[in-house]
Motif scaffolding. Structure first.
Motif, mmCIF file in Angstrom:
data_model
loop_
_atom_site.group_PDB
_atom_site.id
_atom_site.type_symbol
_atom_site.label_atom_id
_atom_site.label_comp_id
_atom_site.label_asym_id
_atom_site.label_seq_id
_atom_site.Cartn_x
_atom_site.Cartn_y
_atom_site.Cartn_z
ATOM 1 N N ILE A 8 9.542 -0.638 -12.446
ATOM 2 C CA ILE A 8 9.014 -0.191 -11.148
ATOM 3 C C ILE A 8 7.507 -0.421 -11.081
ATOM 4 O O ILE A 8 6.990 -0.956 -10.095
ATOM 5 N N ALA A 9 6.793 -0.022 -12.134
ATOM 6 C CA ALA A 9 5.333 -0.191 -12.154
ATOM 7 C C ALA A 9 4.951 -1.653 -11.997
ATOM 8 O O ALA A 9 4.029 -1.998 -11.245
ATOM 9 N N LEU A 10 5.670 -2.526 -12.692
ATOM 10 C CA LEU A 10 5.388 -3.961 -12.611
ATOM 11 C C LEU A 10 5.713 -4.524 -11.235
ATOM 12 O O LEU A 10 5.012 -5.413 -10.739
ATOM 13 N N GLU A 11 6.769 -4.038 -10.604
ATOM 14 C CA GLU A 11 7.146 -4.515 -9.268
ATOM 15 C C GLU A 11 6.023 -4.253 -8.263
ATOM 16 O O GLU A 11 5.651 -5.134 -7.496
ATOM 17 N N LEU A 12 5.491 -3.036 -8.275
ATOM 18 C CA LEU A 12 4.419 -2.714 -7.341
ATOM 19 C C LEU A 12 3.167 -3.546 -7.614
ATOM 20 O O LEU A 12 2.511 -4.006 -6.675
ATOM 21 N N ILE A 13 2.850 -3.733 -8.882
ATOM 22 C CA ILE A 13 1.680 -4.551 -9.219
ATOM 23 C C ILE A 13 1.879 -5.979 -8.722
ATOM 24 O O ILE A 13 0.945 -6.607 -8.225
ATOM 25 N N CYS A 14 3.117 -6.469 -8.826
ATOM 26 C CA CYS A 14 3.429 -7.819 -8.325
ATOM 27 C C CYS A 14 3.121 -7.929 -6.833
ATOM 28 O O CYS A 14 2.640 -8.950 -6.365
ATOM 29 N N HIS A 15 3.372 -6.863 -6.078
ATOM 30 C CA HIS A 15 3.126 -6.874 -4.636
ATOM 31 C C HIS A 15 1.642 -6.749 -4.299
ATOM 32 O O HIS A 15 1.218 -7.173 -3.231
ATOM 33 N N GLU A 16 0.863 -6.157 -5.193
ATOM 34 C CA GLU A 16 -0.530 -5.840 -4.897
ATOM 35 C C GLU A 16 -1.540 -6.762 -5.570
ATOM 36 O O GLU A 16 -2.551 -7.087 -4.974
ATOM 37 N N GLY A 17 -1.339 -7.082 -6.839
ATOM 38 C CA GLY A 17 -2.367 -7.743 -7.623
ATOM 39 C C GLY A 17 -3.300 -6.709 -8.230
ATOM 40 O O GLY A 17 -3.155 -5.513 -7.990
ATOM 41 N N VAL A 18 -4.265 -7.170 -9.025
ATOM 42 C CA VAL A 18 -5.223 -6.274 -9.680
ATOM 43 C C VAL A 18 -6.621 -6.850 -9.500
ATOM 44 O O VAL A 18 -6.838 -8.042 -9.718
ATOM 45 N N VAL A 19 -7.551 -5.985 -9.103
ATOM 46 C CA VAL A 19 -8.960 -6.366 -8.994
ATOM 47 C C VAL A 19 -9.749 -5.357 -9.816
ATOM 48 O O VAL A 19 -9.662 -4.153 -9.577
ATOM 49 N N ARG A 20 -10.511 -5.832 -10.779
ATOM 50 C CA ARG A 20 -11.146 -4.976 -11.775
ATOM 51 C C ARG A 20 -12.401 -4.255 -11.284
ATOM 52 O O ARG A 20 -12.899 -3.354 -11.949
ATOM 53 N N GLU A 21 -12.924 -4.641 -10.134
ATOM 54 C CA GLU A 21 -14.077 -3.933 -9.569
ATOM 55 C C GLU A 21 -13.868 -3.769 -8.072
ATOM 56 O O GLU A 21 -12.995 -4.398 -7.484
ATOM 57 N N ALA A 22 -14.641 -2.885 -7.464
ATOM 58 C CA ALA A 22 -14.454 -2.581 -6.046
ATOM 59 C C ALA A 22 -14.703 -3.810 -5.179
ATOM 60 O O ALA A 22 -15.611 -4.606 -5.442
ATOM 61 N N TYR A 23 -13.865 -3.925 -4.169
ATOM 62 C CA TYR A 23 -13.970 -5.007 -3.191
ATOM 63 C C TYR A 23 -13.634 -4.437 -1.818
ATOM 64 O O TYR A 23 -13.102 -3.331 -1.699
ATOM 65 N N ARG A 24 -13.954 -5.207 -0.792
ATOM 66 C CA ARG A 24 -13.601 -4.802 0.578
ATOM 67 C C ARG A 24 -12.290 -5.494 0.942
ATOM 68 O O ARG A 24 -12.189 -6.719 0.873
ATOM 69 N N ASP A 25 -11.307 -4.690 1.340
ATOM 70 C CA ASP A 25 -10.024 -5.278 1.730
ATOM 71 C C ASP A 25 -10.143 -5.905 3.116
ATOM 72 O O ASP A 25 -11.226 -5.932 3.708
ATOM 73 N N SER A 26 -9.031 -6.399 3.654
ATOM 74 C CA SER A 26 -9.067 -7.118 4.937
ATOM 75 C C SER A 26 -9.540 -6.240 6.091
ATOM 76 O O SER A 26 -10.014 -6.736 7.101
ATOM 77 N N ALA A 27 -9.456 -4.907 5.933
ATOM 78 C CA ALA A 27 -9.944 -3.990 6.965
ATOM 79 C C ALA A 27 -11.349 -3.474 6.645
ATOM 80 O O ALA A 27 -11.880 -2.625 7.366
ATOM 81 N N GLY A 28 -11.952 -3.966 5.561
ATOM 82 C CA GLY A 28 -13.295 -3.542 5.187
ATOM 83 C C GLY A 28 -13.339 -2.279 4.339
ATOM 84 O O GLY A 28 -14.416 -1.747 4.089
ATOM 85 N N VAL A 29 -12.185 -1.790 3.878
ATOM 86 C CA VAL A 29 -12.110 -0.565 3.078
ATOM 87 C C VAL A 29 -12.361 -0.904 1.610
ATOM 88 O O VAL A 29 -11.766 -1.842 1.070
ATOM 89 N N TRP A 30 -13.241 -0.125 0.977
ATOM 90 C CA TRP A 30 -13.503 -0.330 -0.444
ATOM 91 C C TRP A 30 -12.237 -0.008 -1.226
ATOM 92 O O TRP A 30 -11.659 1.066 -1.096
ATOM 93 N N GLY A 89 11.968 2.133 -6.793
ATOM 94 C CA GLY A 89 10.897 1.138 -6.822
ATOM 95 C C GLY A 89 10.511 0.655 -5.439
ATOM 96 O O GLY A 89 9.325 0.551 -5.104
ATOM 97 N N ALA A 90 11.507 0.369 -4.617
ATOM 98 C CA ALA A 90 11.233 -0.106 -3.255
ATOM 99 C C ALA A 90 10.569 0.981 -2.413
ATOM 100 O O ALA A 90 9.612 0.710 -1.677
ATOM 101 N N ALA A 91 11.067 2.206 -2.525
ATOM 102 C CA ALA A 91 10.489 3.305 -1.746
ATOM 103 C C ALA A 91 9.058 3.598 -2.190
ATOM 104 O O ALA A 91 8.186 3.868 -1.358
ATOM 105 N N LEU A 92 8.798 3.531 -3.492
ATOM 106 C CA LEU A 92 7.428 3.725 -3.981
ATOM 107 C C LEU A 92 6.502 2.614 -3.501
ATOM 108 O O LEU A 92 5.357 2.871 -3.108
ATOM 109 N N SER A 93 6.982 1.385 -3.521
ATOM 110 C CA SER A 93 6.168 0.273 -3.031
ATOM 111 C C SER A 93 5.819 0.480 -1.562
ATOM 112 O O SER A 93 4.670 0.303 -1.139
ATOM 113 N N PHE A 94 6.819 0.873 -0.779
ATOM 114 C CA PHE A 94 6.605 1.138 0.644
ATOM 115 C C PHE A 94 5.561 2.242 0.831
ATOM 116 O O PHE A 94 4.607 2.093 1.599
ATOM 117 N N HIS A 95 5.738 3.351 0.123
ATOM 118 C CA HIS A 95 4.824 4.486 0.284
ATOM 119 C C HIS A 95 3.424 4.154 -0.230
ATOM 120 O O HIS A 95 2.424 4.554 0.373
#
Length: 185
Positions: A8-30, A89-95
């Protein structure tokens, strides 16, 4: 009470990716790590701005938040029914992505036994349109048991001064997730 599994943990990471330092997402949120923002209760900005962390720390904080902030409301949404590993896993990814498991009609329909309605209404949460592929993967996992994660994640760097994620490299993180789950407090 059910717990998250490495799969489950790996599935969610697959959907998100990992960034090791703060960045601004597509909406400008840190944002940091596996899509973590200050709204999670863990302080991302300014803590991780220009302060890259080891992937192991990113994963440890992600797992802690997944267990403490996201798992309880997801389990509550099942109304006492015990979900399969794929459903959890799917419900956690959604939430994790929406924060809306308590408001989502698809989970209420599922609990009520309306499987076809639940399957269809899960895709109502595909706005903006770039979320449709993720919702379809979550739908396939929840209703058909089709996992999309392969134990790897895209690890991004941060381009400055705009603080946007760039240059992903695919990395096998199975061992890191397994170790982080074993070190659980």
């Amino acid at each position: 009470m059910q717990d998250i599994t490495p799969r489950i943990a790996l599935e969610l990471i697959c959907h998100e990716g990992v960034v090791r330092e703060a960045y601004r997402d597509s909406a400008g949120v840190w944002t940091w790590s596996v899509g973590i923002t200050n709204a999670s209760g863990h302080r991302v900005f300014p803590r991780y701005k220009d302060n890259p962390q080891p992937i192991e720390r990113c994963i440890a904080i992600y797992l802690w938040l997944l267990r403490t902030k996201y798992l309880p409301p997801v389990l509550a949404a099942f109304g006492g029914a015990e979900p399969t590993e794929a459903q959890l896993g799917a419900a956690l990814s959604f939430h994790w992505n929406t924060g809306a498991i308590a408001r989502a009609s698809w989970i209420r329909r599922f609990v009520a036994g309306d499987i076809a309605g639940a399957r269809a209404s899960m895709l109502d949460w595909a706005k903006p349109a770039d979320l449709l592929p993720r919702r379809k993967r979550e739908q396939a996992l929840f209703f058909d048991g089709v996992w999309s994660g392969d134990g790897t994640a895209l690890i991004y760097e941060v381009a400055k001064p705009r603080y946007t994620p760039v240059g992903p490299r695919r990395t096998d993180i199975r061992q890191m997730v397994a170790m982080a789950m074993e070190e659980r407090p």
